[in-house]
Design a protein around this motif. Sequence first.
Motif, PDB file in Angstrom:
ATOM      1  N   ALA A  23       0.824  -1.201   0.000  1.00 35.00           N
ATOM      2  CA  ALA A  23       0.000   0.000   0.000  1.00 35.00           C
ATOM      3  C   ALA A  23       0.859   1.252   0.000  1.00 35.00           C
ATOM      4  O   ALA A  23       0.567   2.220  -0.715  1.00 35.00           O
ATOM      5  CB  ALA A  23      -0.924  -0.007   1.216  1.00 35.00           C
ATOM      6  N   ARG A  24       1.932   1.237   0.761  1.00 36.41           N
ATOM      7  CA  ARG A  24       2.827   2.387   0.783  1.00 36.41           C
ATOM      8  C   ARG A  24       3.444   2.629  -0.583  1.00 36.41           C
ATOM      9  O   ARG A  24       3.589   3.786  -1.016  1.00 36.41           O
ATOM     10  CB  ARG A  24       3.921   2.188   1.843  1.00 36.41           C
ATOM     11  CG  ARG A  24       5.012   3.261   1.862  1.00 36.41           C
ATOM     12  CD  ARG A  24       4.441   4.668   1.914  1.00 36.41           C
ATOM     13  NE  ARG A  24       3.752   4.927   3.172  1.00 36.41           N
ATOM     14  CZ  ARG A  24       2.901   5.928   3.352  1.00 36.41           C
ATOM     15  NH1 ARG A  24       2.607   6.758   2.357  1.00 36.41           N
ATOM     16  NH2 ARG A  24       2.306   6.105   4.514  1.00 36.41           N
ATOM     17  N   ALA A  80       1.174  10.513   0.972  1.00 41.81           N
ATOM     18  CA  ALA A  80      -0.182  10.204   1.412  1.00 41.81           C
ATOM     19  C   ALA A  80      -0.163   9.488   2.753  1.00 41.81           C
ATOM     20  O   ALA A  80       0.744   8.707   3.064  1.00 41.81           O
ATOM     21  CB  ALA A  80      -0.895   9.343   0.369  1.00 41.81           C
ATOM     22  N   PHE A  81      -1.194   9.733   3.546  1.00 42.38           N
ATOM     23  CA  PHE A  81      -1.330   9.111   4.863  1.00 42.38           C
ATOM     24  C   PHE A  81      -1.774   7.660   4.706  1.00 42.38           C
ATOM     25  O   PHE A  81      -2.616   7.344   3.868  1.00 42.38           O
ATOM     26  CB  PHE A  81      -2.354   9.883   5.687  1.00 42.38           C
ATOM     27  CG  PHE A  81      -2.641   9.300   7.041  1.00 42.38           C
ATOM     28  CD1 PHE A  81      -1.862   9.637   8.131  1.00 42.38           C
ATOM     29  CD2 PHE A  81      -3.692   8.413   7.221  1.00 42.38           C
ATOM     30  CE1 PHE A  81      -2.132   9.100   9.389  1.00 42.38           C
ATOM     31  CE2 PHE A  81      -3.975   7.874   8.459  1.00 42.38           C
ATOM     32  CZ  PHE A  81      -3.182   8.221   9.546  1.00 42.38           C
ATOM     33  N   LEU A  82      -1.219   6.780   5.538  1.00 41.25           N
ATOM     34  CA  LEU A  82      -1.636   5.379   5.570  1.00 41.25           C
ATOM     35  C   LEU A  82      -1.934   4.978   7.009  1.00 41.25           C
ATOM     36  O   LEU A  82      -1.026   4.882   7.844  1.00 41.25           O
ATOM     37  CB  LEU A  82      -0.557   4.466   4.986  1.00 41.25           C
ATOM     38  CG  LEU A  82      -0.840   2.955   5.054  1.00 41.25           C
ATOM     39  CD1 LEU A  82      -2.163   2.598   4.391  1.00 41.25           C
ATOM     40  CD2 LEU A  82       0.315   2.159   4.427  1.00 41.25           C
ATOM     41  N   ALA A 127       6.885  -1.154   7.920  1.00 46.63           N
ATOM     42  CA  ALA A 127       6.506  -1.427   6.533  1.00 46.63           C
ATOM     43  C   ALA A 127       5.968  -0.202   5.804  1.00 46.63           C
ATOM     44  O   ALA A 127       5.706  -0.261   4.609  1.00 46.63           O
ATOM     45  CB  ALA A 127       5.467  -2.539   6.482  1.00 46.63           C
ATOM     46  N   GLY A 128       5.786   0.902   6.540  1.00 46.02           N
ATOM     47  CA  GLY A 128       5.377   2.134   5.874  1.00 46.02           C
ATOM     48  C   GLY A 128       4.106   2.782   6.374  1.00 46.02           C
ATOM     49  O   GLY A 128       3.701   3.826   5.843  1.00 46.02           O
ATOM     50  N   ALA A 129       3.453   2.210   7.373  1.00 51.09           N
ATOM     51  CA  ALA A 129       2.251   2.842   7.918  1.00 51.09           C
ATOM     52  C   ALA A 129       2.628   4.097   8.696  1.00 51.09           C
ATOM     53  O   ALA A 129       3.675   4.151   9.352  1.00 51.09           O
ATOM     54  CB  ALA A 129       1.503   1.876   8.826  1.00 51.09           C
ATOM     55  N   ASP A 130       1.747   5.096   8.638  1.00 48.75           N
ATOM     56  CA  ASP A 130       1.906   6.284   9.477  1.00 48.75           C
ATOM     57  C   ASP A 130       1.271   6.083  10.844  1.00 48.75           C
ATOM     58  O   ASP A 130       1.694   6.701  11.830  1.00 48.75           O
ATOM     59  CB  ASP A 130       1.241   7.494   8.807  1.00 48.75           C
ATOM     60  CG  ASP A 130       1.918   7.882   7.511  1.00 48.75           C
ATOM     61  OD1 ASP A 130       3.092   8.289   7.574  1.00 48.75           O
ATOM     62  OD2 ASP A 130       1.287   7.772   6.446  1.00 48.75           O
ATOM     63  N   HIS A 131       0.259   5.219  10.897  1.00 44.58           N
ATOM     64  CA  HIS A 131      -0.542   5.074  12.105  1.00 44.58           C
ATOM     65  C   HIS A 131      -1.154   3.679  12.113  1.00 44.58           C
ATOM     66  O   HIS A 131      -1.534   3.163  11.060  1.00 44.58           O
ATOM     67  CB  HIS A 131      -1.653   6.134  12.104  1.00 44.58           C
ATOM     68  CG  HIS A 131      -2.612   6.045  13.251  1.00 44.58           C
ATOM     69  ND1 HIS A 131      -2.437   6.750  14.428  1.00 44.58           N
ATOM     70  CD2 HIS A 131      -3.776   5.352  13.398  1.00 44.58           C
ATOM     71  CE1 HIS A 131      -3.446   6.492  15.242  1.00 44.58           C
ATOM     72  NE2 HIS A 131      -4.261   5.639  14.642  1.00 44.58           N
TER      73      HIS A 131
END
Length: 287
Positions: free
Chosen positions: A167-168, A175-177, A255-259
Motif C-alpha cells: 500500500a505504501r 499520502a497518509f496510511l 513497513a510504511g504505515a503512518d498510524h
Amino acid sequence: MELGRFGIWTFDFEDQPASMLRDSVRELDELGWPAIWIPERDGREALTHAGFLLASTERMAVVNGIARIGSRGARWTHGAALLLADAYPGRHVLGLGFGGAQPGVKPLDAMSEYLDELDAVTSSNPLPDAPIQRLLAAYGPKMLGLARDRSEGAHTYHVTVPHTAQAREVLGENAFLGVEHAVLFETDPGKAREIAREHLHAYLTSEYNVAKYRRLGYTEADIDGGRGSDRLVDDLVFWGDLDTIVAKLRGHLDAGADHVGIQVIGVEPGESAMPHWRRLAESLLPG
C-alpha cells in the motif's frame, strides 16, 4: 494529519449505552491516546457518533473508519463534516468506504461518483478555519490510487504487514496510511486461534476480502471455507502476551504505515476493553 503512531479502533461503542461510551472515551483521552477509530455497523450513524465522541473529549481525534457512502447523500455528509471541522478543528477525520457488496455496483465507480458529488457541493454554511480531512477505505491498487489522488490517504482493515508495504508503494511517500490490526490477549495457541477464527469468519466468507487475501498470496487452503489456516489467522490477528503483540504491531510502522489503529478482540458485547487499552497505552504511548 496528526494522529500519532498508534490509536484505538473499536466496534465496542456500538454495544455500549451513551453514559458508558462517554466515560470510556474520556478515559482514553486522559490516557493520551491520540485517536479513536469508529465503524458504522449496527445503526449508530457515523457522523453523529463522531460528534458525540468529540464533544465528550478534549484532545483526541475521532476518525470514521468508515462512514458508509451508501448510508447518506454526499450533500449531507459534506454538511456534517463541515460542522465537525468547524467545531473541532483538526480533530475529526472523515473516513469514507463503500461498506459492503451491492449487486451490480462496483466499489471503485461508486466511490469516484460519490467524491465527485462531495466536491461539487455548494453550501451557505460557514467555512471552517481548518479544512475537512478525509480518508478512503482502500485495499486494492486502484482504490489505493484513488485514495492517494482524491483524499489525504488510505485506511486499510484486516490486512497483513506485507500488504502495508504494498500500500505504501502505491500511495507514495506523502499520502497518509492508517492501518487497522486486530489483537488478542491470549497466550494459548488453541484458544487464541479459536477466538480469532470466530472474529474472522465473516471476512473469510466475504467476496472482496477473500479477493484481497488471494492477491496477498494466500490459497484456497488458507481460506479453508471461511475457517482460515493457522498461517492466515496468525497474520490477521496478533495474539499472545503484551510484548509479543506490541512488537508485531510495530511491524506495520516499519513497513510504511503512518498510524496503526488497534482493535482488541475477545471482549464480550457490552463489556469494555479498557483494561487492555490501559496496558497498551503504557507500552505504546509517549510517557
